[in-house]
Design a protein around this motif. Structure first.
Motif, mmCIF file in Angstrom:
data_model
loop_
_atom_site.group_PDB
_atom_site.id
_atom_site.type_symbol
_atom_site.label_atom_id
_atom_site.label_comp_id
_atom_site.label_asym_id
_atom_site.label_seq_id
_atom_site.Cartn_x
_atom_site.Cartn_y
_atom_site.Cartn_z
ATOM 1 N N THR A 160 -70.597 -13.155 -54.202
ATOM 2 C CA THR A 160 -70.864 -12.264 -55.333
ATOM 3 C C THR A 160 -71.986 -12.786 -56.217
ATOM 4 O O THR A 160 -72.243 -12.216 -57.273
ATOM 5 C CB THR A 160 -69.600 -12.081 -56.189
ATOM 6 N N SER A 161 -72.651 -13.875 -55.819
ATOM 7 C CA SER A 161 -73.664 -14.467 -56.689
ATOM 8 C C SER A 161 -74.638 -15.322 -55.894
ATOM 9 O O SER A 161 -74.403 -15.639 -54.723
ATOM 10 C CB SER A 161 -72.997 -15.336 -57.770
ATOM 11 N N GLU A 209 -85.728 -3.220 -51.249
ATOM 12 C CA GLU A 209 -87.111 -2.782 -51.094
ATOM 13 C C GLU A 209 -88.079 -3.961 -51.015
ATOM 14 O O GLU A 209 -89.223 -3.786 -50.599
ATOM 15 C CB GLU A 209 -87.500 -1.865 -52.259
ATOM 16 N N LEU A 210 -87.640 -5.133 -51.431
ATOM 17 C CA LEU A 210 -88.524 -6.294 -51.456
ATOM 18 C C LEU A 210 -88.393 -7.177 -50.220
ATOM 19 O O LEU A 210 -89.357 -7.823 -49.807
ATOM 20 C CB LEU A 210 -88.233 -7.159 -52.693
ATOM 21 N N ILE A 211 -87.211 -7.212 -49.640
ATOM 22 C CA ILE A 211 -86.870 -8.286 -48.716
ATOM 23 C C ILE A 211 -87.759 -8.316 -47.474
ATOM 24 O O ILE A 211 -88.210 -9.388 -47.036
ATOM 25 C CB ILE A 211 -85.369 -8.218 -48.344
ATOM 26 N N MET A 212 -88.049 -7.157 -46.862
ATOM 27 C CA MET A 212 -88.858 -7.157 -45.644
ATOM 28 C C MET A 212 -90.277 -7.643 -45.921
ATOM 29 O O MET A 212 -90.858 -8.411 -45.131
ATOM 30 C CB MET A 212 -88.881 -5.762 -45.026
ATOM 31 N N ASP A 213 -90.824 -7.224 -47.036
ATOM 32 C CA ASP A 213 -92.162 -7.666 -47.396
ATOM 33 C C ASP A 213 -92.200 -9.174 -47.599
ATOM 34 O O ASP A 213 -93.143 -9.855 -47.177
ATOM 35 C CB ASP A 213 -92.608 -6.948 -48.671
ATOM 36 N N ASN A 257 -76.412 -11.357 -49.708
ATOM 37 C CA ASN A 257 -75.070 -10.792 -49.771
ATOM 38 C C ASN A 257 -75.181 -9.324 -50.174
ATOM 39 O O ASN A 257 -76.129 -8.921 -50.854
ATOM 40 C CB ASN A 257 -74.195 -11.551 -50.775
ATOM 41 N N THR A 258 -74.248 -8.553 -49.710
ATOM 42 C CA THR A 258 -74.236 -7.132 -50.018
ATOM 43 C C THR A 258 -72.799 -6.627 -49.988
ATOM 44 O O THR A 258 -72.020 -7.030 -49.117
ATOM 45 C CB THR A 258 -75.098 -6.338 -49.021
ATOM 46 N N PRO A 259 -72.406 -5.780 -50.921
ATOM 47 C CA PRO A 259 -71.033 -5.268 -50.923
ATOM 48 C C PRO A 259 -70.758 -4.266 -49.817
ATOM 49 O O PRO A 259 -69.603 -3.994 -49.500
ATOM 50 C CB PRO A 259 -70.910 -4.618 -52.309
ATOM 51 N N LYS A 260 -71.805 -3.707 -49.226
ATOM 52 C CA LYS A 260 -71.617 -2.736 -48.147
ATOM 53 C C LYS A 260 -72.789 -2.853 -47.177
ATOM 54 O O LYS A 260 -73.886 -3.294 -47.549
ATOM 55 C CB LYS A 260 -71.551 -1.312 -48.712
ATOM 56 N N ALA A 295 -81.252 -13.388 -51.832
ATOM 57 C CA ALA A 295 -81.397 -11.969 -52.152
ATOM 58 C C ALA A 295 -80.042 -11.305 -52.320
ATOM 59 O O ALA A 295 -79.066 -11.672 -51.667
ATOM 60 C CB ALA A 295 -82.187 -11.254 -51.054
ATOM 61 N N TYR A 296 -80.013 -10.310 -53.202
ATOM 62 C CA TYR A 296 -78.870 -9.403 -53.336
ATOM 63 C C TYR A 296 -79.381 -8.031 -52.925
ATOM 64 O O TYR A 296 -80.144 -7.379 -53.635
ATOM 65 C CB TYR A 296 -78.352 -9.397 -54.773
ATOM 66 N N LEU A 297 -78.978 -7.583 -51.745
ATOM 67 C CA LEU A 297 -79.673 -6.480 -51.099
ATOM 68 C C LEU A 297 -79.624 -5.144 -51.835
ATOM 69 O O LEU A 297 -80.651 -4.462 -51.866
ATOM 70 C CB LEU A 297 -79.165 -6.310 -49.672
ATOM 71 N N PRO A 298 -78.541 -4.724 -52.386
ATOM 72 C CA PRO A 298 -78.639 -3.418 -53.043
ATOM 73 C C PRO A 298 -79.754 -3.363 -54.088
ATOM 74 O O PRO A 298 -80.388 -2.336 -54.254
ATOM 75 C CB PRO A 298 -77.260 -3.255 -53.683
ATOM 76 N N ASN A 299 -80.009 -4.480 -54.758
ATOM 77 C CA ASN A 299 -81.060 -4.501 -55.778
ATOM 78 C C ASN A 299 -82.425 -4.868 -55.222
ATOM 79 O O ASN A 299 -83.447 -4.485 -55.793
ATOM 80 C CB ASN A 299 -80.702 -5.494 -56.891
#
Length: 532
Positions: free
Chosen positions: A209-210, A151-155, A178-181, A144-148
């Motif tokens: 980053t990927s 909303e999906l990850i917990m589900d 990964n997440t930039p912040k 997963a890339y969290l900023p994008n």
């Protein structure tokens, strides 16, 4: 005025040396006026917007210029050159149509075999032959890339830990993100779930980053797993999908990779998703198993794939490739690895809902496939490296067909479009008969090609209807949601117009499935063997 040298700089301050004090004259505070600062910020924002606009629209403008240049080029070509181009384009199109139908015909047998396997498992109430204690240890990775995908990850986490039917001591569900912040409280909530679910691991990948970075980081960890499954964050793997894949690896020691079937579950969202659902069913239910039967090799497509862990840790992912999954699959092919496609290893994923989102996705795919094809097409000709398995002629030619003929066919089809458009612009037709003659019947052989053009897709379409893959039933299973899982997955056989349209235009067909979703977006499965 005081001159500052070395590391000593004074602004409106007092310097002292020993017991003597010398007060320097007060210097004016050097600060940027607010108006200048505002102007600089505005220019900086404008620069970023212009840069983003150029990056977003450059591919589109390049495509437009490609078509415009091609049309103008054909306008100045001689009739002899136009004839040569016409034959090349139609011959390539004929080959692609023929190979597509061949794959569809050859997919009949695997579809029947997988349906029989499902029927047998239903009779056994899904009691698999391998005892739980003898199963291979599975690391299931959700990338997963969290900023994008925040909303999906917990589900997806709750779904994976609650719904996957696999012995808890034989599976580890790994969330690689990964997440930039920092994203709070989401990250803390994910970590807290590991106390409730011992099979869950939350891994935040540093300096990533990927997707390739996330996976390569995980491959450095010694987890002791025998099998590694890779999923994108938008996927719901079928509850029995992991068990079915691991069973294949247990029963057949020659198999190193099991690629499952991906199904679009938001197909009702828009016309775009309905078309993509049809396309995916054609690709995963017909093309992949049919190609594997014709040419003797399969490919890992990036998600819903199960690898023997030592192989994947050895190959890793190449972060320089746009489609690192295809690259890793082709490097596995170079080693003589046996990859199979199993229609019963099912995963449900999201499709882009708009033309703009589809354009961005397919642009990346097209660039990635072109990059991977240019890099690996030599595998069809060169000798295997020392220690690798010898590649027979059949898979070598199949690879050449996949990476070269198929790849150039997309460009040749667009060139044929430009050629026809230039003919129409240079010779404006006066009647419908003239239009048909200019488009289809300029040469005698065109009559036969015209017939084949429509007969082949129609035949493929009928084959898909007759060999549609039956979904299997599942008993209800416990869930953190107090509701019955009795939702129907059905085929869109009432959407024949979509199937016929795509068959005629693209030589593609299939049937998509609909999965009714909960309000939170999680699918709940039926499972009916009736496809009517």
């Amino acid at each position: 005025m005081t001159v500052l040298t070395g590391d000593k700089r004074s602004m409106g301050s007092t310097e002292s040396s020993g017991s003597s004090h010398a007060t320097s004259p007060t210097q004016p505070k050097q600060s940027i006026p607010s108006q200048v600062r505002h102007l600089l910020n505005t220019l900086y924002d404008a620069r970023n917007k212009i840069r983003a606009f150029i990056q977003e629209w450059t591919p589109f403008l390049l495509v437009v210029s490609y078509f415009a240049f091609s049309i103008c080029l054909y306008m100045i070509c001689t009739d002899q050159l136009v004839t040569v181009f016409w034959w090349i384009y139609l011959a390539t199109n004929f080959y692609i149509a023929g190979s597509t139908v061949l794959e569809a015909v050859m997919s009949i047998t695997p579809c029947r075999e997988f349906r029989q396997a499902v029927t047998k498992m239903e009779e056994l109430n899904f009691k698999f032959p391998t005892p739980d204690s003898d199963l291979l240890v599975l690391d299931l990775l959700i990338v997963a890339y969290l900023p994008n995908e925040a909303e999906l990850i917990m589900d997806r986490i709750y779904y994976a830990v609650d719904q996957i039917v696999f012995p808890k001591d034989k599976i580890r569900i790994n969330i690689l993100y990964n997440t930039p912040k920092p994203i709070e409280p989401l990250e803390t909530e994910m970590r807290n779930l590991t106390f409730k679910y011992p099979q869950l691991r939350i891994i935040k990948v540093p300096n990533s980053t990927s997707k390739a970075d996330n996976l390569n980081y995980f491959f450095t960890l010694d987890t002791g797993a025998d099998v590694i499954a890779v999923f994108d964050c938008d996927h719901y793997c079928h509850p029995y999908g992991p068990r079915w894949a691991v069973e294949r690896l247990v029963q057949d020691k020659e198999v190193s990779i099991v690629q499952g079937r991906c199904v679009i579950f938001n197909s009702n969202a828009s016309l775009v998703t309905r078309a993509v659902a049809v396309e995916f069913d054609k690709i995963y239910a017909v093309s992949h198993p049919g190609r594997a039967r014709v040419w003797g090799f399969g490919i890992f497509t990036g998600s819903n794939g199960y690898w023997r862990a030592p192989l994947l840790r050895e190959l890793r992912m190449n972060g320089d490739m746009l489609t690192e999954d295809i690259d890793s699959s082709l490097r596995a092919f170079s080693k003589g690895v046996n990859t199979i496609h199993d229609l019963n290893v099912i995963s449900y994923e999201l499709a882009p809902t708009t033309i703009a989102a589809l354009w961005k996705q397919r642009l990346r795919w097209a660039q990635g496939w072109a990059q991977a094809s240019a890099k690996h097409v030599v595998l069809a000709f060169n000798k295997p490296a020392p220690g690798d398995v010898r590649r027979p002629f059949r898979p070598r030619f199949g690879l050449f067909s996949l990476l070269f003929i198929r790849e150039i066919s997309y460009y040749l089809v667009t060139q044929y479009f430009c050629l026809v458009l230039s003919v129409l612009m240079m010779n404006v037709p006066k009647s419908t008969g003239m239009v048909l003659r200019l488009l289809f019947f300029q040469y005698p052989v065109a009559y036969w090609l015209f017939i084949v053009r429509f007969v082949l897709p129609l035949k493929e379409y009928l084959i898909r209807i007759l060999t549609r893959h039956m979904q299997y039933r599942l008993p209800n299973w416990d869930s953190r949601y107090n509701e019955q899982r009795q939702v129907r997955i059905r085929y869109y056989l009432d959407d024949h117009w979509v199937l016929v349209l795509l068959s005629v235009l693209y030589h593609r067909h299939g049937c998509s499935r609909h999965i009714r979703s909960r309000e939170a977006g999680q699918p709940v499965f039926v499972m009916e063997s009736d496809c009517s």
